[in-house]
Design a protein around this motif. Sequence first.
Motif, PDB file in Angstrom:
ATOM      1  N   LEU A   1      52.547  23.317  37.907  1.00  0.00           N
ATOM      2  CA  LEU A   1      51.702  22.077  37.423  1.00  0.00           C
ATOM      3  C   LEU A   1      50.279  22.053  37.504  1.00  0.00           C
ATOM      4  O   LEU A   1      49.606  21.604  36.935  1.00  0.00           O
ATOM      5  CB  LEU A   1      52.285  20.800  38.009  1.00  0.00           C
ATOM      6  N   ILE A   2      49.800  22.788  38.944  1.00  0.00           N
ATOM      7  CA  ILE A   2      48.465  22.913  39.372  1.00  0.00           C
ATOM      8  C   ILE A   2      47.872  23.764  38.399  1.00  0.00           C
ATOM      9  O   ILE A   2      46.726  23.629  38.104  1.00  0.00           O
ATOM     10  CB  ILE A   2      48.285  22.843  40.791  1.00  0.00           C
ATOM     11  N   TRP A   3      48.432  25.041  38.314  1.00  0.00           N
ATOM     12  CA  TRP A   3      47.709  26.099  37.729  1.00  0.00           C
ATOM     13  C   TRP A   3      47.856  26.468  36.634  1.00  0.00           C
ATOM     14  O   TRP A   3      47.231  27.613  35.746  1.00  0.00           O
ATOM     15  CB  TRP A   3      47.784  27.445  38.709  1.00  0.00           C
ATOM     16  N   GLY A   4      48.794  25.869  35.785  1.00  0.00           N
ATOM     17  CA  GLY A   4      49.424  25.906  34.474  1.00  0.00           C
ATOM     18  C   GLY A   4      50.159  27.176  34.398  1.00  0.00           C
ATOM     19  O   GLY A   4      50.612  27.831  35.430  1.00  0.00           O
ATOM     20  N   PRO A   5      51.105  27.426  33.367  1.00  0.00           N
ATOM     21  CA  PRO A   5      52.073  28.565  33.057  1.00  0.00           C
ATOM     22  C   PRO A   5      51.539  29.859  33.098  1.00  0.00           C
ATOM     23  O   PRO A   5      52.366  30.627  33.201  1.00  0.00           O
ATOM     24  CB  PRO A   5      52.911  28.031  31.942  1.00  0.00           C
ATOM     25  N   ASP A   6      50.281  30.237  32.846  1.00  0.00           N
ATOM     26  CA  ASP A   6      49.799  31.601  32.568  1.00  0.00           C
ATOM     27  C   ASP A   6      49.437  32.374  33.850  1.00  0.00           C
ATOM     28  O   ASP A   6      49.161  32.083  34.733  1.00  0.00           O
ATOM     29  CB  ASP A   6      48.549  31.624  31.705  1.00  0.00           C
ATOM     30  N   ALA A   7      49.688  33.502  33.593  1.00  0.00           N
ATOM     31  CA  ALA A   7      49.312  34.578  34.648  1.00  0.00           C
ATOM     32  C   ALA A   7      47.712  34.686  34.949  1.00  0.00           C
ATOM     33  O   ALA A   7      47.245  34.598  33.670  1.00  0.00           O
ATOM     34  CB  ALA A   7      49.787  35.994  34.348  1.00  0.00           C
ATOM     35  N   LEU A   8      47.221  34.589  36.022  1.00  0.00           N
ATOM     36  CA  LEU A   8      45.909  34.393  36.169  1.00  0.00           C
ATOM     37  C   LEU A   8      45.252  35.817  36.790  1.00  0.00           C
ATOM     38  O   LEU A   8      45.831  36.552  37.769  1.00  0.00           O
ATOM     39  CB  LEU A   8      45.436  33.405  37.143  1.00  0.00           C
ATOM     40  N   GLN A   9      44.051  36.206  36.109  1.00  0.00           N
ATOM     41  CA  GLN A   9      43.667  37.569  36.636  1.00  0.00           C
ATOM     42  C   GLN A   9      42.686  37.239  37.519  1.00  0.00           C
ATOM     43  O   GLN A   9      41.787  36.528  37.657  1.00  0.00           O
ATOM     44  CB  GLN A   9      42.872  38.282  35.513  1.00  0.00           C
ATOM     45  N   VAL A  10      42.913  38.039  38.830  1.00  0.00           N
ATOM     46  CA  VAL A  10      41.964  37.922  40.057  1.00  0.00           C
ATOM     47  C   VAL A  10      41.268  39.201  40.084  1.00  0.00           C
ATOM     48  O   VAL A  10      41.882  40.522  40.447  1.00  0.00           O
ATOM     49  CB  VAL A  10      42.935  37.688  41.263  1.00  0.00           C
ATOM     50  N   PRO A  11      39.737  39.171  40.055  1.00  0.00           N
ATOM     51  CA  PRO A  11      39.136  40.453  39.864  1.00  0.00           C
ATOM     52  C   PRO A  11      39.170  41.143  41.462  1.00  0.00           C
ATOM     53  O   PRO A  11      39.154  40.415  42.302  1.00  0.00           O
ATOM     54  CB  PRO A  11      37.909  40.285  39.539  1.00  0.00           C
ATOM     55  N   ALA A  12      39.362  42.224  41.509  1.00  0.00           N
ATOM     56  CA  ALA A  12      39.376  43.319  42.829  1.00  0.00           C
ATOM     57  C   ALA A  12      37.566  42.796  43.275  1.00  0.00           C
ATOM     58  O   ALA A  12      36.866  42.676  42.344  1.00  0.00           O
ATOM     59  CB  ALA A  12      39.545  44.464  42.890  1.00  0.00           C
TER      60      ALA A  12
ATOM     61  N   VAL B   1      60.197  23.560  44.915  1.00  0.00           N
ATOM     62  CA  VAL B   1      59.075  22.413  44.913  1.00  0.00           C
ATOM     63  C   VAL B   1      57.715  23.239  44.709  1.00  0.00           C
ATOM     64  O   VAL B   1      56.977  23.085  43.807  1.00  0.00           O
ATOM     65  CB  VAL B   1      59.017  21.678  46.064  1.00  0.00           C
ATOM     66  N   VAL B   2      57.535  24.411  45.715  1.00  0.00           N
ATOM     67  CA  VAL B   2      56.266  25.158  45.371  1.00  0.00           C
ATOM     68  C   VAL B   2      56.267  25.754  44.095  1.00  0.00           C
ATOM     69  O   VAL B   2      54.973  25.690  43.676  1.00  0.00           O
ATOM     70  CB  VAL B   2      56.255  26.217  46.496  1.00  0.00           C
ATOM     71  N   THR B   3      57.182  26.494  43.547  1.00  0.00           N
ATOM     72  CA  THR B   3      57.107  26.999  42.073  1.00  0.00           C
ATOM     73  C   THR B   3      56.652  26.363  41.244  1.00  0.00           C
ATOM     74  O   THR B   3      55.764  26.388  40.514  1.00  0.00           O
ATOM     75  CB  THR B   3      58.283  27.919  41.918  1.00  0.00           C
ATOM     76  N   GLU B   4      57.270  25.059  41.262  1.00  0.00           N
ATOM     77  CA  GLU B   4      57.050  24.166  40.183  1.00  0.00           C
ATOM     78  C   GLU B   4      55.673  23.487  40.475  1.00  0.00           C
ATOM     79  O   GLU B   4      54.755  23.073  39.466  1.00  0.00           O
ATOM     80  CB  GLU B   4      58.271  23.054  40.283  1.00  0.00           C
ATOM     81  N   ALA B   5      55.321  23.182  41.606  1.00  0.00           N
ATOM     82  CA  ALA B   5      53.966  22.550  41.832  1.00  0.00           C
ATOM     83  C   ALA B   5      52.654  23.461  41.432  1.00  0.00           C
ATOM     84  O   ALA B   5      51.845  22.957  40.944  1.00  0.00           O
ATOM     85  CB  ALA B   5      53.923  22.582  43.385  1.00  0.00           C
ATOM     86  N   VAL B   6      53.020  24.915  41.578  1.00  0.00           N
ATOM     87  CA  VAL B   6      52.131  26.056  41.203  1.00  0.00           C
ATOM     88  C   VAL B   6      52.020  25.799  39.883  1.00  0.00           C
ATOM     89  O   VAL B   6      50.935  25.887  39.135  1.00  0.00           O
ATOM     90  CB  VAL B   6      52.436  27.321  41.618  1.00  0.00           C
TER      91      VAL B   6
END
Lengths: 289, 321
Positions: free
Chosen positions: A114-125, A107-112
Amino acid sequence: MSTLALLLTQVVNALSQSALLFFLGVGLTLIFGIMRIVNFAHGALYMLGAFVGYSLAHWAGTFWLALVLAPLIVGAVGAAFELGILRRLYRRDASAFLLVTFGLALVVTEAVRLIWGPDALQVPAPKLFSGVVFLLGEPFPAYRLFLVAAGAVMAIAIWQALERTRLGLLIRATSQNAEMVHALGIDVNLVRSGVFGIGCGLAALGGVLAAPLVTASHAMASTVIIDAFVIVIIGGMGSFAGSLIGALLVGFVQVFGNYYLPDFALAFMYLLMLLVLVVRPGGLLGKEA
Amino acid sequence: MRWPRALGLAFVALLIAAPFGLPAFAMTLLTELVILGLFAMSLDLMVGYTRLISFGHVAAYGLGAYASGYMLLNTSLPLPFVVILATLLTGVIAIGVGWVCTLATGVSFAMLTLAFAQLLYAIAFKWTSVTGGSDGLAGIPRRAGPMGLTLLTTKTGFYYFALACLIGSFLLCRKLVASPFGAVLRGIRENEAKTVSLGFNTRLYKIAVVAIAYALGGLAGALYAPFAGFANTELLFWLLSGQVLIMVIVGGSGTLIGPILGAAFFLLLEHQLSSVTEAWALFFGLIFIGFVLFAPEGIWGLATGWVKRREKPLAKVRLRD
């Protein structure tokens, strides 16, 4: 690059990897110690932490707020799950927990997704640690040094909290004999909700901290959960010090194995686990066989 | 006890008749279902009858699949022999696995099985010359059987072969759990210390059941490789271990037939949901949680419970007599 400098960078690399693994392992082992639950959703919550951290960092414009808030949010999700679902199952056998935590992971994996889309997101340090430092004249990412420090600080903080605070006392007592704690007039259910929340929050903390290093992606859940299992099993399920030792062993085996014997690195980790379990079925510091 | 047998025979008849009524894509799904059902049933011997929870049953599946794939690609042995050899190979290796894993009990046992499966996963990834590395083995043929038998090369023929394997294994398992051997297994499940004190060397029984369960899991894998035409590291990934364990529990563990239904439920639900919504895994997860909360006995438990409830009033009347 001199041999010494190379060795030093590898050691610091391994320590930073161990720090990330420690956040995962310690949450998992706390939860197991109190509830005898193998939390299959731990990897998914780690990932959730990374994505929540991404959003918070963008919304607030600072990584530090994300670092504080994301574990709290994910911890609240975990506590709510314990209150709503796990609490009904304590009289049932282990397979029930396996199924519900596996379900939660899906559920969590799928919810993520749905909410954030399928792409990997870059988080700046964070700016403070986005540069490099020089170790024996060799450039090294400052963020990894920060991870080592963060891991050490958190390890000491958790250790002290377990040893010196009332909550720590309750957690240790409940993991030894929940019925007795209950008989002394303590609401054991509340301890369980709290510990499940704290464990999930720690996983999320690991996720937020890992995000600038590896980007927030969906793949992080399924690979990391096995690492976390290995750590907890090597150290002994339910043992705080065990999770620290396990994280260090796995971190060093991963980093040094990948560098010197990349073909065998993956197998080494599992061989280490098999070896430990064959010699000490309960793990290095575990009590039960 | 007469109606379950009648129902079972009717069900088998339906499965045998299926190729005459179902379109090709449905037959592909049904063949996969038969193979997965066999895989789930093999795990039930450990989980349901002996309470040996395994997190690493993919080890059996992957071993069988890689072994049969390798033999089909690199030797000229006919398909049935390959499948038998892969099954035996998995079973023999499982004796060693069982010997190591039964050193521990409970969660540690589960983790040891996981460690072994992950070790195989790592080997499959790196031993490229045999396993094809991350690409896996591709183009595995469904070779003609012995004596020029070409039946197995067709999809329908292969379906019957898989079905025969499933039914044969089911009958074997049923005999096994009804035998004195099965009684010892149930003894281990209910109270191992007591079983030991009755004079049984429970460790040997546990190793034996691990070997048998792995061999049958290997059989399922050995069928999957020529069915799909490939064997890759996904067949050894831990996620599949979790999924097959869920098939067993959702279907109803300790019933043999339940896990087969669980596998069918799993596969059909995945198929249906994924055609309706992209977020099928979300509903999948919610359904599992719902099952644990509201149907702890699984699908088979629900079905037999329903029948029992209908029979209950009669029983009460008889008691009053």
